[in-house]
Design a protein around this motif. Structure first.
Motif, PDB file in Angstrom:
ATOM      1  N   SER A 255       0.878  -1.165   0.000  1.00 60.47           N
ATOM      2  CA  SER A 255       0.000   0.000   0.000  1.00 60.47           C
ATOM      3  C   SER A 255       0.915   1.215   0.000  1.00 60.47           C
ATOM      4  CB  SER A 255      -0.876  -0.034   1.262  1.00 60.47           C
ATOM      5  OG  SER A 255      -1.553   1.191   1.419  1.00 60.47           O
ATOM      6  N   TRP A 320      -1.743   0.413  -5.098  1.00 61.51           N
ATOM      7  CA  TRP A 320      -1.576  -0.931  -4.528  1.00 61.51           C
ATOM      8  C   TRP A 320      -0.694  -1.688  -5.519  1.00 61.51           C
ATOM      9  CZ3 TRP A 320      -2.321  -3.482  -0.150  1.00 61.51           C
ATOM     10  CH2 TRP A 320      -2.512  -4.867  -0.150  1.00 61.51           C
TER      11      TRP A 320
ATOM     12  N   SER B 156      -3.007   2.047   6.573  1.00 68.34           N
ATOM     13  CA  SER B 156      -3.247   0.846   5.777  1.00 68.34           C
ATOM     14  C   SER B 156      -3.643  -0.260   6.739  1.00 68.34           C
ATOM     15  CB  SER B 156      -1.986   0.449   5.007  1.00 68.34           C
ATOM     16  OG  SER B 156      -1.648   1.443   4.068  1.00 68.34           O
ATOM     17  N   THR B 242      -6.308   2.844   3.232  1.00 63.69           N
ATOM     18  CA  THR B 242      -6.335   1.709   2.312  1.00 63.69           C
ATOM     19  C   THR B 242      -6.712   0.494   3.146  1.00 63.69           C
ATOM     20  OG1 THR B 242      -4.589   2.675   0.940  1.00 63.69           O
ATOM     21  CG2 THR B 242      -4.997   0.316   0.673  1.00 63.69           C
TER      22      THR B 242
END
Lengths: 345, 345
Positions: A255, A320, B156, B242
């Motif tokens: 990420s 990503w 994340s 994310t």
């Protein structure tokens, strides 16, 4: 027709997870191998490996084993590289080293061919292969850095156990089965085999890869910082990394949040990525397409998806990034370096 | 001695993963339950659940089922809450809703007791429980926000399948076994049951939780943005998220980068976290201690570790935050809200 020039290739650590993939990759990409010399430590001597349908007996990796070798691909741990890479170079081989032993030495090029192939020619015997988590990130960020400049990177990784070698692959598999069966399974390999404590990786996430440094970051995290700067040749890039091992066999996911120097256009970012070497864009939220480790496993490309503009920072970009850590992250990148050298000869 | 006042409690969605944990938590924390009324959809009617050693038969969640109820804990999906929560409120119950149905309504307090318990008193019948990934993050960030102010967050996540309910737990378990046995296992639940495509979660990482929004972020990611701002009562906090599903049964992990407004002292950050309500600091790199999902599973606290100053940004702080997503992320937080109301009565 001119006869194709052939090169004698040694693979050091040939029985390991990366060594095996180096053999496979040399074969699949039809690298012009003359003699193949599979090398490993004394305890693997006598084991057999297969290359282009022929069986080879593993020989001991000693200085004399490099006589007549053109390319020596090392992936047997840093201490083996430190001891034997100079011996191979002395005997005229070019060493492509997958360990961290020489990566940060100023005289050693640290190469990802899609990013800085021009550095290859500056070698003095040893060329270093970057760490797996770094390679896939710089492949994806290269077109963005070229177009807009990268000011900072904040990355969190989701790394496969194969990055810790065959023993970690076996551990995940055996431990997972034991847990499903309600049996005990004492962790012995992850997060770092040589350290005192080992933790369950099955159905868990371990926020430690490699040993800790004084600054609270792990060595793996610092590799992402230092190697990325060296590969881009830009020490002004600010990088924060958190490296995490998850129960995946092959394929690291990342990420990645990036802040560019110049403003970017998101459509242009996509098209830059789509035409970048070694990159495959998989990114259609409406169709639920995005990169995943199980799809990247066994593939050569670095997959990029979830490309989206930050909601608040005008030069913030999220992605990503997924790639096969043993292929592009190690074996393939090493073979690509050798291919570049062959092409420019 | 005065007799303890008792409260009639309905649990809606009592046969689900969160509903079950709500029962367990009410029992373990000795919540003063008078009558327990286990409710679920028609297809679960007749199932039996156990509470304090007594067996209860699940009844259908219909408006009339809330007569005489003091607290109605909802965790049966947004559409059930939308339909039945008003009916429960009409009958005099306070609804503590674990779905996203009412979270962003201005008149509905969105509460994590360690962070904004003061909002509870402003309810008009419904109090919303935030999303699991938000709860553990705000518990850990609360002392930092209080001391220095938070300017931005880049997070994340590494989320457990239990966040998608019992069907996802079963899918991970069965799919993992099938893969180890070399058998096919068609994914049917993750990432989002109601969508067209389903992907393997075993030995994989799926960068999609909930559906995609127009802006390229998923709804789960936007929940982290919007809910965090509402809970802190501060719409100036910039948040990038994310959200990723990994093959873990219980326990969400989060890699969190924070930029504070005022400069911070790292030793002070640690001591603030150590004395924060609901937080447990597990952070000793020299001893390889850090939070992990398997350790947080079954625990009430939010674990924080890998606390380290950013290498480049003077007000940058990195952390690894782990908590049981079904407990603090859902069932426990709901029960804690009820406990606060009982205490202040």
């Amino acid at each position: 027709m001119e006869r194709k020039k052939l090169y004698n290739v040694a693979v050091v650590g040939v029985t390991g997870a990366v060594g095996q993939k180096m053999l496979e990759t040399l074969e699949k990409r039809d690298f012009p191998v003359g003699e193949l010399r599979p090398l490993a430590s004394a305890r693997s001597v006598g084991h057999q490996v297969t290359f282009k349908g022929k069986t080879y007996t593993v020989q001991e990796a000693v200085p004399e084993a490099f006589a007549g070798i053109d390319f020596a691909l090392f992936s047997a741990g840093g201490s083996v590289s430190e001891k034997l890479a100079p011996a191979a170079v002395e005997r005229g081989a070019v060493v492509i080293d997958n360990t961290s032993a020489f990566r940060m030495l100023p005289e050693v090029p640290l190469v990802v061919p899609e990013v800085n192939a021009h550095m290859i020619s500056q070698h003095s015997g040893i060329i270093a292969n970057p760490n797996c988590s770094t390679i896939q990130m710089v492949v994806a960020l290269k077109p963005i850095h070229d177009a807009y400049g990268i000011e900072r990177i904040i990355v969190s990784t989701y790394q496969a156990v194969s990055g810790s070698g065959q023993a970690a692959i076996d551990e995940l598999s055996e431990q997972t089965r034991a847990i499903l069966d309600g049996q005990p399974a004492e962790p012995k390999v992850l997060p770092v085999k040589s350290l005192k404590k080992h933790y369950q990786i099955a159905f868990n996430a371990i926020p430690q890869i490699d040993v800790f440094e004084e600054n609270g970051f792990t060595r793996e995290e610092m590799k992402m910082v230092n190697e990325t700067r060296k590969i881009f040749g830009d020490d002004s890039i600010q990088i924060t990394s958190t490296c995490v091992r998850i129960p995946v066999f092959y394929g690291h996911s990342e990420s990645v949040y990036v802040e560019t120097r110049k403003p970017f256009d998101l459509t242009e970012v996509r098209s830059l990525l789509e035409s970048a070497s070694g990159v495959k864009v998989i990114d259609n939220p409406a169709e639920q397409t995005y990169p995943m480790a199980i799809d990247a496993a066994g593939q050569y490309d670095t997959y990029v998806g979830r490309i989206r503009r930050d909601l608040f920072h005008p030069r913030g970009l999220n992605m990503w990034i997924v790639s096969d850590n043993v292929l592009k992250g190690a074996a393939l990148n090493a073979v690509q370096i050798a291919e570049h050298m062959v092409k420019s000869k």
